[in-house]
Design a protein around this motif. Structure first.
Motif, PDB file in Angstrom:
ATOM      1  N   ASP A  13      27.009 -37.137   4.599  1.00  0.00           N
ATOM      2  CA  ASP A  13      26.775 -38.456   4.002  1.00  0.00           C
ATOM      3  C   ASP A  13      25.361 -38.924   4.334  1.00  0.00           C
ATOM      4  OD1 ASP A  13      27.158 -40.826   2.685  1.00  0.00           O
ATOM      5  OD2 ASP A  13      28.433 -41.715   4.233  1.00  0.00           O
ATOM      6  N   LEU A  26      25.077 -41.607   0.379  1.00  0.00           N
ATOM      7  CA  LEU A  26      25.761 -40.905  -0.703  1.00  0.00           C
ATOM      8  C   LEU A  26      27.166 -41.444  -0.926  1.00  0.00           C
ATOM      9  CD1 LEU A  26      24.665 -37.198  -0.213  1.00  0.00           C
ATOM     10  CD2 LEU A  26      23.966 -38.793  -2.007  1.00  0.00           C
ATOM     11  N   GLN A  30      28.736 -42.811  -4.359  1.00  0.00           N
ATOM     12  CA  GLN A  30      29.898 -42.159  -4.940  1.00  0.00           C
ATOM     13  C   GLN A  30      31.053 -43.128  -5.138  1.00  0.00           C
ATOM     14  OE1 GLN A  30      32.056 -39.137  -2.685  1.00  0.00           O
ATOM     15  NE2 GLN A  30      32.555 -38.085  -4.593  1.00  0.00           N
ATOM     16  N   LEU A  37      25.949 -34.022  -7.859  1.00  0.00           N
ATOM     17  CA  LEU A  37      24.806 -34.185  -6.959  1.00  0.00           C
ATOM     18  C   LEU A  37      23.816 -33.065  -7.236  1.00  0.00           C
ATOM     19  CD1 LEU A  37      23.430 -35.579  -4.535  1.00  0.00           C
ATOM     20  CD2 LEU A  37      24.747 -34.045  -3.052  1.00  0.00           C
ATOM     21  N   LEU A 129      33.203 -37.139  -0.922  1.00  0.00           N
ATOM     22  CA  LEU A 129      32.141 -36.140  -0.778  1.00  0.00           C
ATOM     23  C   LEU A 129      32.685 -34.737  -0.522  1.00  0.00           C
ATOM     24  CD1 LEU A 129      29.542 -38.161   1.369  1.00  0.00           C
ATOM     25  CD2 LEU A 129      29.558 -37.843  -1.115  1.00  0.00           C
TER      26      LEU A 129
END
Length: 189
Positions: A13, A26, A30, A37, A129
């Motif tokens: 992250d 990130l 998200q 990405l 993620l």
């Protein structure tokens, strides 16, 4: 690429500065959605321009499909903005001019010491993620086409959205109840 960055693992992250000079994580970008990405060489690369032009054309479909997209390059803020504008991108670009990600992920493109970019990669991430797929784009044909991304995202959505098929037993009762299995009802961004 670092050995632990594989499908099923959680992508780090990272926090970087975006094209508006705002620090962004990130995970914040998200939210609760899947994400594409792109780890990019940057503004100087014609292959990156072509990939981003295709993504800009594909973007209306990405935007209506509860999917996020982020580009990270080793460009400085000025170059990041110029790259974003040149390809007509409407999504967030992050600057990693300090090469934090390049070094942490072990993706220095040693064949270009002048620009010292990252080896370009495109990742499809599930919520949280979680890595679904990784494309190595050192050669242009290693990069995913919009059709590749559509297929990947279809598989991700089938996996992560309980309401993918409205004929699934119990979904109608859930809709008439607390809607916890229906996106985005009951979800927090």
């Amino acid at each position: 690429m670092r050995a632990d960055i594989v499908p099923g693992a959680t992508f780090p992250d990272y926090e970087l500065t975006d094209h508006t000079k705002t620090r962004r994580r990130l995970s914040e970008l998200q939210g609760i959605d899947p994400m594409i990405l792109i780890l990019s060489r940057g503004h100087y690369c014609p292959k990156d321009h072509q990939q981003h032009l295709e993504l800009a054309e594909f973007y209306p479909k990405i935007a209506v499909s509860y999917t996020q997209i982020v580009t990270i390059s080793t460009d400085n803020i000025l170059e990041t903005n110029e790259f974003r504008a040149a390809v007509g991108a409407q999504w967030t670009f992050l600057s990693d001019s300090g090469r934090k990600i390049q070094q942490d992920l072990e993706i220095q493109e040693y064949t270009d010491p002048h620009h010292n970019p990252m080896i370009p990669h495109t990742l499809v991430l599930e919520p949280g993620l979680r890595i679904y797929k990784i494309y190595n784009g050192y050669w242009f044909w290693g990069r995913p086409s919009p059709e590749d991304l559509r297929q990947d995202l279809r598989a991700v959505f089938q996996k992560v959205r309980p309401d993918w098929d409205l004929s699934t037993p119990g979904l109608r009762a859930d809709w008439e109840g607390d809607k916890k299995r229906h996106y985005p009802y009951g979800k927090k961004r």
